[in-house]
Design a protein around this motif. Structure first.
Motif: not given
Length: 280
Positions: A176-179, A183-184, A210-213
């Protein structure tokens, strides 16, 4: 190198966390963390060493030769040599190569290129501990603004993932944090690849998305050791692997960047094993 898709456990007694769908996750000991600190430092020093040699006119094969020599001089071996037939001490990915670029005598880097160098030295002894890390380098003095911005976002994405990797959080919090950083910035993350557990084994559980799973996964516990290594693309997330079986490029041929650290969860936070001791 990427993988496709409490207190420390009692000293010298390595435990495993069961129930993870891909297999058990190793909970490493305090002694294990000491070995990982040693090999992680050598991994970081390898990337520090090669930095001044990353210049226009040099081939990626020559960079790889120097990396191989440096690793062996430190009493380590490159874990990538012989790994599923791979024969180089590093992966060197230039511009739109997202990951696993094969060093070549005919690949000459140019002013304005951006490259990722990914290394995994392994202790050459009875305990084969692995240290896995990669870093972006800007070649020369004519780096496009869009390339600089991509590297900035990639490094911030990795940093956000590290911040989220705290004991008591869930594995999915890292993604979530990486993704969110990607996105930003308006970028995508190559979702065909993930980080991985590491230690005595090069690629182990858990898989680090590295994205929300879809599944947030297990709770992060002291003793877990893994890599965080987001790949950010200026364009779409789609990639393809070329006929050599390794080189993976963005399908739209737009720029890609990656950054990676090996980290370990502790009782009150985490340690970054592969953090550089000096500025790039």
């Amino acid at each position: 190198m990427l993988l496709r898709i409490m207190q420390f456990p009692t000293k010298r007694i390595r435990k495993h966390l069961d129930g993870y769908p891909h297999g058990p996750i190793t909970l490493h000991t305090e002694d294990d963390f000491k070995f990982m600190a040693k090999i992680g430092r050598i991994a970081a020093e390898t990337l520090d060493f090669i930095a001044p040699h990353v210049r226009p006119g040099i081939s990626t094969a020559e960079l790889d030769r120097m990396i191989h020599k440096f690793m062996t001089e430190q009493g380590t071996v490159p874990a990538t040599v012989g790994y599923h037939g791979y024969q180089h001490a590093s992966c060197i990915s230039v511009n739109h190569v997202a990951v696993h670029g094969i060093p070549s005598a005919t690949k000459i880097i140019k002013n304005g290129d951006i490259i990722n160098i990914d290394v995994t030295p392994r202790l050459d002894g009875p305990d084969h501990w692995h240290g896995d890390t990669s870093r972006m380098y800007m070649v020369g003095d004519k780096i496009p603004i869009k390339a600089r911005r991509l590297i900035e976002a990639t490094e911030k994405s990795l940093a956000a993932g590290i911040t989220a990797a705290q004991p008591g959080n869930l594995l999915g919090d890292i993604g979530i944090a990486c993704g969110q950083v990607a996105k930003d910035y308006g970028y995508s993350i190559a979702t065909d690849f993930c980080g991985h557990g590491i230690g005595l084994t090069f690629h182990d559980n858990p898989e680090v998305i590295h994205v929300e799973p879809e599944d947030m996964g297990p709770t992060l516990l002291p003793g877990m050791i893994f890599t965080i290594e987001p790949i950010l693309n200026i364009g779409g997330h789609e990639v393809k692997t070329l006929a050599d079986g390794w080189t993976t490029v963005t399908r739209d041929r737009k720029l890609s960047a990656q950054a990676e650290h090996t980290v370990g969860i502790t009782e009150d936070g985490l340690v970054i094993f592969t953090e550089s001791g000096r500025a790039n």
